[in-house]
Each structure stands twice: as structure tokens, then as C-alpha cells.
Design an enzyme around this catalytic site. Structure first.
Site, PDB file in Angstrom:
ATOM      1  N   LYS A  93      61.094  39.926  41.458  1.00 37.83           N
ATOM      2  CA  LYS A  93      62.171  40.035  41.491  1.00 37.83           C
ATOM      3  C   LYS A  93      62.929  39.228  42.911  1.00 37.83           C
ATOM      4  O   LYS A  93      64.144  38.898  42.749  1.00 37.83           O
ATOM      5  CB  LYS A  93      62.649  41.538  41.657  1.00 37.83           C
ATOM      6  N   ASN A 114      67.042  40.701  38.561  1.00 43.75           N
ATOM      7  CA  ASN A 114      66.382  41.019  37.244  1.00 43.75           C
ATOM      8  C   ASN A 114      66.794  40.579  36.049  1.00 43.75           C
ATOM      9  O   ASN A 114      66.071  40.700  35.135  1.00 43.75           O
ATOM     10  CB  ASN A 114      66.421  42.753  37.283  1.00 43.75           C
ATOM     11  N   ASP A 130      69.764  46.577  37.557  1.00 45.47           N
ATOM     12  CA  ASP A 130      69.221  47.769  37.736  1.00 45.47           C
ATOM     13  C   ASP A 130      69.940  48.883  38.374  1.00 45.47           C
ATOM     14  O   ASP A 130      70.100  49.906  37.839  1.00 45.47           O
ATOM     15  CB  ASP A 130      68.022  47.465  38.759  1.00 45.47           C
ATOM     16  N   ARG A 179      55.548  53.439  51.750  1.00 46.10           N
ATOM     17  CA  ARG A 179      54.149  53.256  52.393  1.00 46.10           C
ATOM     18  C   ARG A 179      53.997  52.366  53.638  1.00 46.10           C
ATOM     19  O   ARG A 179      53.705  52.707  54.718  1.00 46.10           O
ATOM     20  CB  ARG A 179      52.992  52.739  51.232  1.00 46.10           C
TER      21      ARG A 179
END
Ligand code: NDP
Length: 297
Positions: A93, A114, A130, A179
């Protein structure tokens, strides 16, 4: 006297001739598709096939498994050979944003594309459907964002696409947890919201359950869910997984197990973002209700 088999053969040939004449009169179908890596799991061909059938649009839609290093070459070839539009999924993307000749305001805001659209002058426009897809699907399942505490797990291309519309719905709190906390910090800085480590430490704003927990890491593609503190889920929480599964995803099972009031996966969002892309390509808005039913059937 003709045998039954010969009569059947004649009927078949006649049907094929009729079909071929109909196709010739309409010309070759317009070509669309989805690019990603991996892509075999994608339901987009089925969804766009159903949209095309219900609207009578003359088009075909295929999957293209393309490695990031080949994206520019292979996507350019698709458009040079007459392709009209592409959906773009993991992990392309952000590459697609750089590939496009021009961007819609929502693609600029998201920093991710997208949907690629070939314009009449041959240039390629990048858009992002999206966010619109997620918001329509949240509405469909009865989940409001206004005044709610919302956390997004993951800070990749999908999160970039949904952050703007989520912010515009005026949540009381919006946090991106990732993360790589640095990536979350950067994205949150651009979007003007909060950020946290994926396994949030004890902080005042992440110490109580969230009203809406959105899972947007790519771990679902490996059949996994991220390890996050269970306290983010409470008895009133709605859990929404951007990934989708049959019938559920590991994240949806995890959220239900920890007592979420409602847990849904992203098949609904997939249908709604696809409808928005279809509209951009064909100028026709397909009905999505029957497609939700068909996919869950
Ligand atoms: P990206 O590749 O851009 O981002 C991946 C994200 O997942 C990053 O935040 C990354 O963290 C995190 N991640 C990857 N591996 C791990 C791991 N082992 N542990 C923790 N976090 C990890 O993917 P997208 O954002 O484009 O897509 C994310 C998901 O959303 C996919 O499953 C995709 O299919 C789904 N999606 C669904 C849509 C729908 O319509 N239903 C639409 C769009 C996406 P880090 O930054 O630390 O690497």
C-alpha cells in the site's frame, strides 16, 4: 437421423456461437484485479464478480501475486496492456502511493493507496477506500465511535487508511499500538492521536478496557493474533479484526474468550471497501447486502 449426442453437440456449438457473438458485440471485458503477496486467500475476485453480475458491468477481476521488488514493473505492464484498475493489499500500500501519478485527498491523508485507477489520459490515480469501508461496516454492525475509547493494534498501511475517518468520528480517545513503537509514534504524531507499545505497559490511558479494539496487524495472515494485555478488552468492548477468516479469526476468538460484548472480523469491511473501489472504477454503486449474505453463506 441425428443421434442424441450429435443434437447435444449442435446445441452446445450454437450456445457457444451466441455467447461469442454477445461478447464480440460488447468487446473484450475491462480488466481489473488485486495485487498483493500473498494473495491466494483474497476474496476480492468473488466480491467484484458478484458486483459485476448484479450491475451488469462487463469486466473481469483477477489476483496478481507480486513481490515488492517487482511491483513497479509488473503493475506498469498491467496498465500498459490495457488494465483499468487494481486493488492493492499487503504489503504494497505504501509502494502504490509512490507509484501513482496523482493521489486523492484521502490517500494523501492516509499515506497509503489501496485502489489504483487508470484515468482517461493514461495517468494513474491512487485512492484509499479502507477507511470508508471500515466506517460503513462498523455502522452496519451497530458500532459507533463517537465519544468512545478506541485502540488500534498495528501501524501499517491499513491503519494509515482507517485513522483519518476514525478521528473524524470524534472518539473520546484514539490510540495506535504497535510492535515497533517508533512507527506507532510517528503515525500517531501525523494523525494527532496517542500511541503505545503493542503490549501496553501500565499507563493511565491504557489501564482500563477500551470500548472499541481494532486489530490491524498482518499476523492474522499467519493464523495468529498479537500478544496484548487482556485488560484492553472488557464486558462492553467491541472487537473488530480487519483480517477475516472462516468462520472466525484467532483475534476474534481471543476477544470473545476474554469477554468482549461483540467481536466481528473484516469480511464486512472488505465488501464495503470493494464497493467503494467499484464505484471509483465504474461510476456505479453496487448493492452490498446480497454480497455480505453470499460470503457468509
Ligand atoms: P502492513 O504490512 O502494512 O502492516 C503490518 C502490521 O502488522 C505492522 O503494524 C506490523 O508491525 C504488524 N506486525 C507484523 N508482524 C507482526 C508480529 N509478528 N507481531 C506484531 N505485529 C506484527 O499490513 P496492512 O496494514 O496493509 O494490513 C494489516 C491487516 O489488515 C492484514 O491482515 C490485511 O489483510 C488486513 N486488511 C483488511 C482489510 C479489509 O478490508 N478487511 C483492508 C485492509 C487490510 P511492525 O510495524 O512492528 O512491523
Amino acid at each position: 437421423m441425428r443421434t442424441a449426442a450429435a443434437a447435444r453437440r449442435c446445441a452446445n456449438i450454437k450456445r457457444m456461437q451466441q455467447k461469442s457473438a454477445a461478447n464480440t458485440s460488447r468487446g473484450a471485458p475491462d480488466r481489473y484485479g488485486v495485487v498483493g503477496h500473498p494473495i491466494a486467500h483474497s476474496r476480492s475476485p468473488m466480491i467484484h464478480g458478484l458486483f459485476a453480475a448484479s450491475t451488469g458491468e462487463h469486466m473481469i477481476y483477477d489476483r496478481y501475486d507480486i513481490l515488492p521488488e517487482n511491483f513497479d514493473r509488473e503493475v506498469r505492464a498491467f496498465f500498459v496492456e490495457g488494465g483499468r484498475g487494481l486493488n492493492v493489499t499487503v504489503p504494497h500500500k505504501e509502494i502504490a502511493m509512490r507509484f501513482a501519478d496523482e493521489l486523492s485527498p484521502r490517500a494523501k491523508l492516509a499515506g497509503a493507496v489501496n485502489t489504483l485507477i487508470k484515468l482517461p489520459d493514461g495517468r494513474i490515480r491512487g485512492d484509499n477506500t479502507d477507511g470508508a469501508g471500515l466506517m460503513t461496516d462498523l455502522q452496519r454492525i451497530g458500532c459507533s465511535i463517537t465519544g468512545k475509547r478506541v485502540i488500534i493494534l498495528g501501524a501499517g498501511g491499513a491503519t494509515r487508511g482507517i485513522l483519518g475517518p476514525l478521528r473524524e468520528a470524534h472518539p473520546a480517545l484514539l490510540i495506535v499500538a504497535n510492535r515497533s513503537a517508533e512507527r506507532a509514534r510517528e503515525l500517531a504524531g501525523e494523525a494527532g492521536c496517542g500511541y503505545a507499545d503493542l503490549a501496553p505497559g501500565v499507563r493511565s490511558d491504557t489501564a482500563e478496557p477500551f470500548d472499541v479494539v481494532i486489530h490491524a496487524t498482518s499476523l492474522g495472515l499467519e493464523g495468529k493474533a498479537p500478544e496484548v494485555a487482556t485488560r484492553i478488552i472488557g464486558a462492553n468492548s467491541v472487537a473488530y479484526d480487519l483480517g477475516y477468516g472462516n468462520p472466525d479469526t484467532p483475534f476474534v476468538r481471543w476477544a470473545r474468550h476474554h469477554g468482549a460484548a461483540q467481536a466481528a472480523h473484516g469480511l464486512g469491511m472488505l465488501v464495503e471497501q470493494a464497493a467503494e473501489s467499484f464505484f471509483l472504477w465504474r461510476g456505479v454503486r453496487p448493492e452490498t447486502g446480497p454480497v455480505h449474505t453470499a460470503l457468509r453463506g
